[in-house]
Design a protein around this motif. Structure first.
Motif, mmCIF file in Angstrom:
data_model
loop_
_atom_site.group_PDB
_atom_site.id
_atom_site.type_symbol
_atom_site.label_atom_id
_atom_site.label_comp_id
_atom_site.label_asym_id
_atom_site.label_seq_id
_atom_site.Cartn_x
_atom_site.Cartn_y
_atom_site.Cartn_z
ATOM 1 N N ASP A 60 0.702 -1.098 -0.069
ATOM 2 C CA ASP A 60 -0.064 -0.179 -0.046
ATOM 3 C C ASP A 60 0.689 1.155 -0.062
ATOM 4 O O ASP A 60 0.475 2.255 -0.803
ATOM 5 C CB ASP A 60 -0.905 -0.197 1.229
ATOM 6 C CG ASP A 60 -1.793 -1.095 1.285
ATOM 7 O OD1 ASP A 60 -1.855 -2.014 0.202
ATOM 8 O OD2 ASP A 60 -2.515 -1.226 2.184
ATOM 9 N N GLU A 72 -10.499 4.680 -1.173
ATOM 10 C CA GLU A 72 -10.789 3.893 -0.091
ATOM 11 C C GLU A 72 -10.975 2.503 -0.528
ATOM 12 O O GLU A 72 -10.621 1.260 -0.096
ATOM 13 C CB GLU A 72 -11.624 4.364 1.049
ATOM 14 C CG GLU A 72 -10.899 5.095 2.177
ATOM 15 C CD GLU A 72 -9.780 4.602 2.783
ATOM 16 O OE1 GLU A 72 -9.766 3.469 3.058
ATOM 17 O OE2 GLU A 72 -8.577 5.184 2.660
ATOM 18 N N ALA A 73 -11.891 2.525 -1.413
ATOM 19 C CA ALA A 73 -12.564 1.193 -2.007
ATOM 20 C C ALA A 73 -11.690 0.084 -2.404
ATOM 21 O O ALA A 73 -11.462 -0.994 -2.414
ATOM 22 C CB ALA A 73 -13.475 1.406 -3.051
ATOM 23 N N PHE A 75 -8.537 -0.341 -1.285
ATOM 24 C CA PHE A 75 -8.046 -1.294 -0.142
ATOM 25 C C PHE A 75 -9.252 -2.519 0.397
ATOM 26 O O PHE A 75 -8.681 -3.474 0.529
ATOM 27 C CB PHE A 75 -7.756 -0.344 0.757
ATOM 28 C CG PHE A 75 -6.735 0.455 0.890
ATOM 29 C CD1 PHE A 75 -5.376 0.073 0.340
ATOM 30 C CD2 PHE A 75 -6.802 1.953 0.502
ATOM 31 C CE1 PHE A 75 -4.401 1.140 -0.099
ATOM 32 C CE2 PHE A 75 -6.216 2.957 0.406
ATOM 33 C CZ PHE A 75 -4.866 2.346 0.055
ATOM 34 N N ASP A 76 -10.214 -2.164 0.086
ATOM 35 C CA ASP A 76 -11.301 -3.067 0.485
ATOM 36 C C ASP A 76 -11.429 -4.084 -0.603
ATOM 37 O O ASP A 76 -11.589 -5.496 -0.428
ATOM 38 C CB ASP A 76 -12.611 -2.301 0.528
ATOM 39 C CG ASP A 76 -12.932 -1.320 1.725
ATOM 40 O OD1 ASP A 76 -12.289 -1.320 2.496
ATOM 41 O OD2 ASP A 76 -13.733 -0.309 1.486
ATOM 42 N N ILE A 77 -11.333 -3.640 -1.734
ATOM 43 C CA ILE A 77 -11.261 -4.660 -2.938
ATOM 44 C C ILE A 77 -10.215 -5.503 -2.783
ATOM 45 O O ILE A 77 -10.398 -6.986 -2.889
ATOM 46 C CB ILE A 77 -11.308 -3.986 -4.361
ATOM 47 C CG1 ILE A 77 -12.760 -3.446 -4.223
ATOM 48 C CG2 ILE A 77 -10.966 -5.181 -5.388
ATOM 49 C CD1 ILE A 77 -12.872 -2.464 -5.763
ATOM 50 N N ASP A 79 -8.659 -6.518 -0.023
ATOM 51 C CA ASP A 79 -8.621 -7.102 1.181
ATOM 52 C C ASP A 79 -9.585 -8.317 1.091
ATOM 53 O O ASP A 79 -9.264 -9.498 1.267
ATOM 54 C CB ASP A 79 -9.178 -6.562 2.160
ATOM 55 C CG ASP A 79 -8.084 -5.670 2.923
ATOM 56 O OD1 ASP A 79 -7.013 -5.552 2.697
ATOM 57 O OD2 ASP A 79 -8.472 -4.633 3.728
ATOM 58 N N ILE A 80 -10.701 -8.324 0.144
ATOM 59 C CA ILE A 80 -11.785 -9.267 0.144
ATOM 60 C C ILE A 80 -11.492 -10.389 -1.185
ATOM 61 O O ILE A 80 -11.990 -11.424 -1.369
ATOM 62 C CB ILE A 80 -13.096 -8.735 0.134
ATOM 63 C CG1 ILE A 80 -13.160 -7.796 -1.161
ATOM 64 C CG2 ILE A 80 -13.498 -7.980 1.247
ATOM 65 C CD1 ILE A 80 -14.681 -7.305 -1.466
ATOM 66 N N GLU A 81 -10.701 -9.651 -2.083
ATOM 67 C CA GLU A 81 -10.340 -10.538 -3.210
ATOM 68 C C GLU A 81 -9.545 -11.457 -3.187
ATOM 69 O O GLU A 81 -8.259 -11.503 -2.693
ATOM 70 C CB GLU A 81 -10.123 -9.693 -4.704
ATOM 71 C CG GLU A 81 -9.886 -10.184 -5.775
ATOM 72 C CD GLU A 81 -11.233 -10.850 -6.304
ATOM 73 O OE1 GLU A 81 -11.121 -12.140 -6.851
ATOM 74 O OE2 GLU A 81 -12.204 -10.625 -6.422
#
Length: 186
Positions: A60, A72-73, A75-77, A79-81
């Motif tokens: 990051d 921000e999205a 980092f979310d993507i 993390d979950i992918e």
């Protein structure tokens, strides 16, 4: 693996091209800030420079160095992918001009591959990653499928043929600063 990282690092620092295993496919790489090295990749692949290339970063922190504002999205993507995902970002910075797409975007992936991670950390910068094929030809699924012209056209071939790679390009999504998400490649 240490010697391979050292050799690849030295080749990148000198403006050369490497052929290396990534978390997806065998890639052709160079210093993502070196305009002449990026041009060498376009010539080797016989690819028009209007077709953008992907680059890899270690983490990051490094991502934030090359993208003015990371949504921000993203980092979310990440993390979950579970599968390799390349994200196209708006407003790249500190990269070779000919690496940045005409619409002022850049495609970046944080690879899940120990060799890539260690090389990126040692290099301390973004590395181009494009499939090891002539433009328009199929992406090689293994080292033995890489065309002789590619093997001869790079300055260093990383000697890790047994490295675990996915043999499939990453998914690509475009994540705009205005919140729009677009799937480019599944």
């Amino acid at each position: 693996m240490y010697q391979e990282i050292k050799n690849a690092f030295e080749t990148l620092k000198s403006g050369g091209l490497i052929l290396y295993p990534t978390d997806t496919v065998w890639g052709i790489g160079c210093d993502a800030t070196n305009t002449e090295a990026v041009e060498k990749i376009f010539k080797l692949k016989q690819r028009h420079d209007s077709k953008a290339l992907i680059c890899l970063v270690a983490d990051d922190r490094m991502l934030k160095k090359y993208v003015k504002e990371v949504p921000e999205a993203a980092f979310d993507i990440m993390d979950i992918e579970d599968n390799p995902i390349t994200i196209i970002y708006d407003e790249p910075q500190h990269l070779a001009e000919n690496l940045i797409a005409k619409n002022n975007t850049i495609a970046i992936r944080i690879p899940d591959n120990e060799f890539c991670f260690q090389l990126l950390r040692k290099f301390n910068g973004a590395i181009v990653s494009t499939s090891a094929n002539i433009s328009g030809q199929p992406t090689p699924k293994s080292f033995k499928e890489i065309h002789e012209d590619i093997l001869k056209g790079v300055d260093y071939v990383v000697n890790l043929p047994d490295e675990k790679i996915g043999a499939k390009p990453s998914s690509i999504i475009k994540l705009s600063n205005d919140g729009k998400v677009q799937i480019i490649r599944k």
